[in-house]
Design a protein around this motif. Structure first.
Motif, PDB file in Angstrom:
ATOM      1  N   TYR A 176      -6.010   0.147   0.363  1.00 33.46           N
ATOM      2  CA  TYR A 176      -6.653  -0.130  -0.763  1.00 33.46           C
ATOM      3  C   TYR A 176      -5.797  -0.268  -1.929  1.00 33.46           C
ATOM      4  N   PHE A 177      -4.906  -1.095  -1.503  1.00 32.06           N
ATOM      5  CA  PHE A 177      -3.906  -1.627  -2.657  1.00 32.06           C
ATOM      6  C   PHE A 177      -3.893  -3.028  -2.856  1.00 32.06           C
ATOM      7  N   GLN A 178      -3.644  -3.484  -4.369  1.00 30.28           N
ATOM      8  CA  GLN A 178      -3.554  -4.829  -4.825  1.00 30.28           C
ATOM      9  C   GLN A 178      -2.306  -4.846  -5.538  1.00 30.28           C
ATOM     10  N   HIS A 209      -0.630  -2.627   5.821  1.00 29.52           N
ATOM     11  CA  HIS A 209       0.747  -2.198   5.250  1.00 29.52           C
ATOM     12  C   HIS A 209       0.528  -1.837   3.801  1.00 29.52           C
ATOM     13  N   ASN A 210       1.305  -0.436   3.479  1.00 33.69           N
ATOM     14  CA  ASN A 210       1.327   0.149   2.113  1.00 33.69           C
ATOM     15  C   ASN A 210       2.696  -0.482   1.464  1.00 33.69           C
ATOM     16  N   PRO A 211       2.977  -1.003   0.627  1.00 31.56           N
ATOM     17  CA  PRO A 211       1.946  -1.364  -0.378  1.00 31.56           C
ATOM     18  C   PRO A 211       1.552  -2.530  -0.529  1.00 31.56           C
ATOM     19  N   LEU A 220      -4.395   4.240 -11.405  1.00 35.30           N
ATOM     20  CA  LEU A 220      -4.347   3.232 -10.425  1.00 35.30           C
ATOM     21  C   LEU A 220      -3.176   3.454  -9.723  1.00 35.30           C
ATOM     22  N   GLY A 221      -2.175   4.525  -9.845  1.00 35.65           N
ATOM     23  CA  GLY A 221      -0.983   4.656  -9.082  1.00 35.65           C
ATOM     24  C   GLY A 221      -1.199   5.153  -7.810  1.00 35.65           C
ATOM     25  N   GLN A 222      -0.910   6.522  -7.659  1.00 33.85           N
ATOM     26  CA  GLN A 222      -1.099   7.129  -6.283  1.00 33.85           C
ATOM     27  C   GLN A 222      -2.377   6.659  -5.635  1.00 33.85           C
ATOM     28  N   GLY A 223      -2.192   6.594  -4.374  1.00 35.94           N
ATOM     29  CA  GLY A 223      -3.332   6.147  -3.493  1.00 35.94           C
ATOM     30  C   GLY A 223      -4.181   7.270  -3.165  1.00 35.94           C
ATOM     31  N   TYR A 224      -5.539   7.319  -3.948  1.00 39.10           N
ATOM     32  CA  TYR A 224      -6.497   8.307  -3.477  1.00 39.10           C
ATOM     33  C   TYR A 224      -7.726   8.025  -4.307  1.00 39.10           C
ATOM     34  N   VAL A 273       7.523   9.071  -6.017  1.00 38.98           N
ATOM     35  CA  VAL A 273       7.235   8.238  -7.132  1.00 38.98           C
ATOM     36  C   VAL A 273       5.790   8.571  -7.349  1.00 38.98           C
ATOM     37  N   PHE A 274       4.998   8.629  -6.500  1.00 35.83           N
ATOM     38  CA  PHE A 274       3.345   8.951  -6.467  1.00 35.83           C
ATOM     39  C   PHE A 274       3.043  10.111  -7.589  1.00 35.83           C
ATOM     40  N   THR A 275       3.962  11.183  -7.367  1.00 36.17           N
ATOM     41  CA  THR A 275       3.816  12.615  -8.035  1.00 36.17           C
ATOM     42  C   THR A 275       4.373  12.194  -9.449  1.00 36.17           C
ATOM     43  N   ILE A 305       4.080  -5.148  -8.933  1.00 38.84           N
ATOM     44  CA  ILE A 305       3.552  -3.447  -9.160  1.00 38.84           C
ATOM     45  C   ILE A 305       2.154  -3.415  -8.108  1.00 38.84           C
ATOM     46  N   ARG A 306       2.025  -2.183  -7.871  1.00 41.40           N
ATOM     47  CA  ARG A 306       0.733  -2.102  -6.914  1.00 41.40           C
ATOM     48  C   ARG A 306      -0.188  -1.136  -7.662  1.00 41.40           C
ATOM     49  N   PHE A 307      -1.559  -1.513  -7.639  1.00 41.95           N
ATOM     50  CA  PHE A 307      -2.581  -0.935  -8.027  1.00 41.95           C
ATOM     51  C   PHE A 307      -3.391  -0.372  -6.943  1.00 41.95           C
ATOM     52  N   GLY A 315      -7.888  11.636   5.790  1.00 43.89           N
ATOM     53  CA  GLY A 315      -7.774  11.629   4.289  1.00 43.89           C
ATOM     54  C   GLY A 315      -8.170  10.348   3.839  1.00 43.89           C
ATOM     55  N   LYS A 316      -7.458   9.313   4.353  1.00 37.30           N
ATOM     56  CA  LYS A 316      -7.871   7.958   3.813  1.00 37.30           C
ATOM     57  C   LYS A 316      -9.145   7.614   4.530  1.00 37.30           C
ATOM     58  N   THR A 317      -9.507   7.893   5.655  1.00 35.46           N
ATOM     59  CA  THR A 317     -10.738   7.260   6.253  1.00 35.46           C
ATOM     60  C   THR A 317     -11.951   7.914   5.398  1.00 35.46           C
ATOM     61  N   VAL A 338      -2.557   4.428   9.134  1.00 36.27           N
ATOM     62  CA  VAL A 338      -3.316   5.459   8.460  1.00 36.27           C
ATOM     63  C   VAL A 338      -4.566   4.399   7.597  1.00 36.27           C
ATOM     64  N   TYR A 339      -4.318   3.217   7.462  1.00 34.59           N
ATOM     65  CA  TYR A 339      -5.438   2.420   6.644  1.00 34.59           C
ATOM     66  C   TYR A 339      -6.139   1.499   7.698  1.00 34.59           C
ATOM     67  N   GLU A 340      -6.334   2.205   8.818  1.00 36.95           N
ATOM     68  CA  GLU A 340      -6.910   1.255   9.787  1.00 36.95           C
ATOM     69  C   GLU A 340      -8.121   0.774   9.694  1.00 36.95           C
ATOM     70  N   ALA A 385       8.758  -0.289   2.133  1.00 37.45           N
ATOM     71  CA  ALA A 385       8.367   0.842   3.392  1.00 37.45           C
ATOM     72  C   ALA A 385       8.066   2.120   2.661  1.00 37.45           C
ATOM     73  N   TYR A 386       6.919   2.567   3.189  1.00 38.73           N
ATOM     74  CA  TYR A 386       6.509   3.882   2.621  1.00 38.73           C
ATOM     75  C   TYR A 386       7.754   4.948   2.278  1.00 38.73           C
ATOM     76  N   ASP A 387       7.618   5.719   1.391  1.00 38.40           N
ATOM     77  CA  ASP A 387       8.799   6.406   1.025  1.00 38.40           C
ATOM     78  C   ASP A 387       9.314   7.700   1.584  1.00 38.40           C
TER      79      ASP A 387
HETATM   80  N1  GLN Z   1      -0.131   7.379   0.472  1.00 32.20           N
HETATM   81  C1  GLN Z   1      -0.072   7.294  -1.099  1.00 32.20           C
HETATM   82  C2  GLN Z   1       0.273   6.072  -1.652  1.00 32.20           C
HETATM   83  O1  GLN Z   1       0.900   5.387  -1.056  1.00 32.20           O
HETATM   84  C3  GLN Z   1       0.279   8.443  -1.460  1.00 32.20           C
HETATM   85  C4  GLN Z   1       0.866   9.594  -0.900  1.00 32.20           C
HETATM   86  C5  GLN Z   1       1.488  10.698  -1.614  1.00 32.20           C
HETATM   87  O2  GLN Z   1       1.388  10.673  -2.820  1.00 32.20           O
HETATM   88  N2  GLN Z   1       2.269  11.352  -0.913  1.00 32.20           N
HETATM   89  O3  GLN Z   1      -0.033   6.114  -2.791  1.00 32.20           O
END
Ligand code: GLN
Length: 400
Positions: free
Chosen positions: A330-332, A184-186, A38-42, A22-24, A379-381, A246-248, A215-217, A127-129
């Motif tokens: 970093y999600f809301q 926890h993501n999301p 504000l979708g993919q987390g970066y 879904v992120f891609t 939904i997640r921003f 990458g996150k930190t 990863v979001y420690e 849960a993360y996909d």
């Molecule tokens: N972890 C990131 C997120 O939840 C994205 C990682 C990815 O795109 N594979 O948005």
């Protein structure tokens, strides 16, 4: 004959239910429609110039050949020191820490090294996909249980908590692994000390292993503390702790992370790791090892992101979206069911498409984190964005 050779034989997919993540998909849609992503987390802001300089210096110093399979000693040593300083547990850098190509590879390799066909793995949804496909590739069976939800006065979700009753019922002799994720993501939910104690109680007389996605420690808000399994000896003894630079360090594209686990587990992890990626790029490891000598960047990260979260939430308070809690990551998340427009009745993925193409802001449907999507209109921003990006996005969201 030639014609037959050119035909690709039919084969049955190892992952028949899986499409592109879904992120891609959402990032591509955002790019196509020039929406604010504000979708993919970066992060959309640059990483430290000092860190780039350190990586650059390593490259120029000809540190460009294969590093040791398990990661360079300097980086493993610094990781070990950081964990000890923050969470109290000593991991032997030679026997218990492995550098990975990001968190996702750490998770896949963990699952592949300990799950056999027929084993059950418990995941807590949303849960993360990557969790479920990783388990399927290992031949394991995913047992998904849903987070408990707390509803506000309007009957909509406000926050989530760990479903202890369901978790305890899901455990049986076939359970091999439980995958947990805090922060926890999301949902942005953060595990508390009592939660770790509860988990330890559930698994203490079993052979169940834990894969702890942390990863979001370094993104935990409102004076909460990150509850790593490394704070809890009983859990540390059976856990793979996963984290990500990458996150930190705002370098999600570098794909460097680590897995810390007791030596017996690490031995098995490395057997798979060596034939999976073999090793992780050398100059980044050298640069990060030096950058880690200064604890300020990771210690200040929570305050940095809390300011962004607060700014974003303040702006969202002037929209018709209902805000859910966000204690970390970093999600809301927001609930859109009260927008008072026909689109508020759309399913989460359709709503996100509409928001991207018509309003110009991309988000992620929380339903993408479930096997059987329970449609909760949430939904997640991602708020890991420059102030101006958030202002522009809020401006668009406030018009709905
Ligand atoms: N972890 C990131 C997120 O939840 C994205 C990682 C990815 O795109 N594979 O948005």
């Amino acid at each position: 004959m030639k014609r037959f050779l050119q035909q690709t034989p039919e084969f049955s997919s190892r992952l028949p239910d899986v499409g592109t993540t879904v992120f891609t998909v959402m990032s591509a849609l955002a790019a196509k429609h020039q929406a604010i992503n504000l979708g993919q987390g970066y992060p959309d802001f640059p990483c430290s110039r000092e860190l780039i300089g350190l990586v650059n210096a390593a490259m120029l110093a000809d540190q460009n050949q294969y590093p040791p399979m398990i990661g360079i000693p300097e980086l493993r040593n610094e990781v070990s020191k950081k964990i000890k300083k923050l969470y109290g547990h000593s991991y032997d850098p030679d026997k218990e820490i492995t550098i990975t190509a990001g968190g996702t590879q750490g998770i896949l390799t963990t699952v592949l090294c300990c799950v056999s066909p027929g084993d059950e793995v418990i995941v807590i949804e949303p849960a993360y996909d990557s969790y479920r496909p990783s388990i399927e590739l290992a031949g394991g069976l995913t047992i998904g249980i849903s987070l408990e939800t707390r509803l506000g006065n309007n009957g909509r979700i406000v926050s989530y908590s760990i479903p202890w009753g369901k978790l305890s019922q899901a455990i049986n002799t076939k359970t091999r692994l439980i995958i947990i994720n805090t922060p926890h993501n999301p949902t942005g939910m953060v595990w508390k000390n009592a939660d770790l104690n509860h988990l330890a109680d559930l698994v203490k007389n079993t052979n169940i292993l834990i894969c702890s996605d942390e990863v979001y420690e370094h993104m935990v808000y409102d004076n909460l503390e990150h509850q790593s399994v490394a704070r809890h000896p009983l859990l540390a003894a059976r856990s793979f702790l996963i984290s990500s630079f990458g996150k930190t360090y705002h370098v999600t594209g570098w794909k460097v992370g680590y897995v810390a686990a007791p030596s017996m587990l690490t031995d098995e992890f490395r057997k798979v790791h060596q034939f999976n990626v073999f090793t992780v790029n050398t100059p980044m490891q050298h640069g990060i090892a030096k950058y880690l000598l200064n604890s300020k960047p990771y210690l200040e990260l929570s305050a940095f992101y809390q300011a962004k979260r607060d700014h974003f939430r303040l702006g969202l308070a002037n929209t018709k979206f209902n805000l859910l809690h966000s204690e970390g990551t970093y999600f809301q998340c927001v609930d859109y069911s009260n927008l008072g427009i026909p689109e508020a009745k759309l399913k989460e993925d359709e709503f996100c498409r509409w928001l991207t193409t018509e309003i110009g802001v991309a988000a992620i449907p929380v339903s993408a984190f479930y096997k059987e999507a329970i449609d909760s209109s949430v939904i997640r921003f991602c708020f890991a964005k420059q102030e101006q990006t958030l202002i522009n996005a809020l401006h668009k969201l406030q018009k709905i």
